[in-house]
Enzyme design. Sequence first.
Site, short mmCIF file in Angstrom:
data_model
loop_
_atom_site.label_atom_id
_atom_site.label_comp_id
_atom_site.label_asym_id
_atom_site.label_seq_id
_atom_site.Cartn_x
_atom_site.Cartn_y
_atom_site.Cartn_z
N GLU A 62 0.81 -1.23 0.00
CA GLU A 62 0.00 0.00 0.00
C GLU A 62 0.85 1.28 0.00
O GLU A 62 0.39 2.32 0.48
CB GLU A 62 -0.95 -0.01 1.18
CG GLU A 62 -1.95 -1.16 1.12
CD GLU A 62 -3.05 -1.01 2.15
OE1 GLU A 62 -4.18 -0.73 1.74
OE2 GLU A 62 -2.77 -1.15 3.36
N HIS B 138 -0.71 5.22 8.08
CA HIS B 138 -1.84 4.35 7.70
C HIS B 138 -1.91 3.21 8.71
O HIS B 138 -0.90 2.56 8.99
CB HIS B 138 -1.66 3.76 6.31
CG HIS B 138 -2.61 2.63 6.03
ND1 HIS B 138 -3.98 2.79 6.09
CD2 HIS B 138 -2.40 1.32 5.74
CE1 HIS B 138 -4.57 1.63 5.83
NE2 HIS B 138 -3.63 0.72 5.62
N HIS C 137 -4.72 0.16 10.88
CA HIS C 137 -6.00 -0.54 11.02
C HIS C 137 -6.42 -0.46 12.49
O HIS C 137 -7.02 -1.39 13.01
CB HIS C 137 -5.84 -2.01 10.59
CG HIS C 137 -5.16 -2.18 9.26
ND1 HIS C 137 -4.41 -3.29 8.96
CD2 HIS C 137 -5.14 -1.38 8.16
CE1 HIS C 137 -3.94 -3.17 7.71
NE2 HIS C 137 -4.36 -2.02 7.22
N HIS D 99 -11.54 -1.21 6.56
CA HIS D 99 -10.10 -1.39 6.42
C HIS D 99 -9.32 -0.67 7.51
O HIS D 99 -8.65 -1.31 8.31
CB HIS D 99 -9.71 -0.91 5.01
CG HIS D 99 -8.25 -0.98 4.69
ND1 HIS D 99 -7.76 -0.72 3.44
CD2 HIS D 99 -7.17 -1.25 5.46
CE1 HIS D 99 -6.45 -0.86 3.45
NE2 HIS D 99 -6.07 -1.17 4.66
MN MN Z 1 -3.99 -1.35 5.14
#
Ligand code: MN
Length: 240
Positions: free
Chosen positions: A75, A94, A96, A164
């Site tokens: 990603e 980023h 989760h 996500h």
């Molecule tokens: Mn991810």
Amino acid sequence: VIEGLLEDLVLANRILFHQGVVDAYGHVSARDPRDPERFLLARHVAPALVTRDDIMTFDLEGRALDANGRTPYTEVFIHAAIYAARADVHGVVHSHSPAIIPFGVSDVLLRPVAHVCAFLGQGVARFDTQDAFGDTDLLIRDLELGRALAHALGDHPVALMRGHGSVAVGVSLRQAVYRAIYTEVNARLQTEALRLGGSVRYLTPGETALMGRHQDPAYRRPWELWTAGLGEGFVAPAQH
Ligand code: MN
């Protein structure tokens, strides 16, 4: 400048793990102060294990410039597209992180419930891969998906990614880390407030604006604490 930033980036990876924002997954990057068309991000490895030698350099289309056999995160395009779209952004996280996930799948807006989370008063963006891409594996696997996410983020500090996770950005790496940690904290606290069952009074726009003026842009106090919290087993990165 660059050595200090590389040290901060290694620390940021470990701090985000110790603060419960990233686990085996998730990543944090910084724009390269030597060239704003580049950014720094670890190779494909769990954040808690990142060392100086794992840090790679990428261009704003997500191409590795110094791979030397190292594999990037799938990603990486999250970071590439956001740095390309947002000249003001110098740090991207980023994750989760779990308390935020429910707000990404619910129509309840994530809004600031505590003064340390006042930045959320600037608005929390929402991104749903279904809108333009239909069924996917939800990962931001290419630049097109990255650009759609960056577009959804707009000029906000945080975007929720349905089913996500989320992204948090900052004018500095430390601000992005601070925002990632306190977005998770706010999500926990807001969930608790909603669970009480009465009506919730969120911070007002005036309150969030006033709080924003008091934030130390270097985040010295929390950074010092979070770094100390890495414990005695943690060996600080060597000075180059
Ligand atoms: Mn991810």
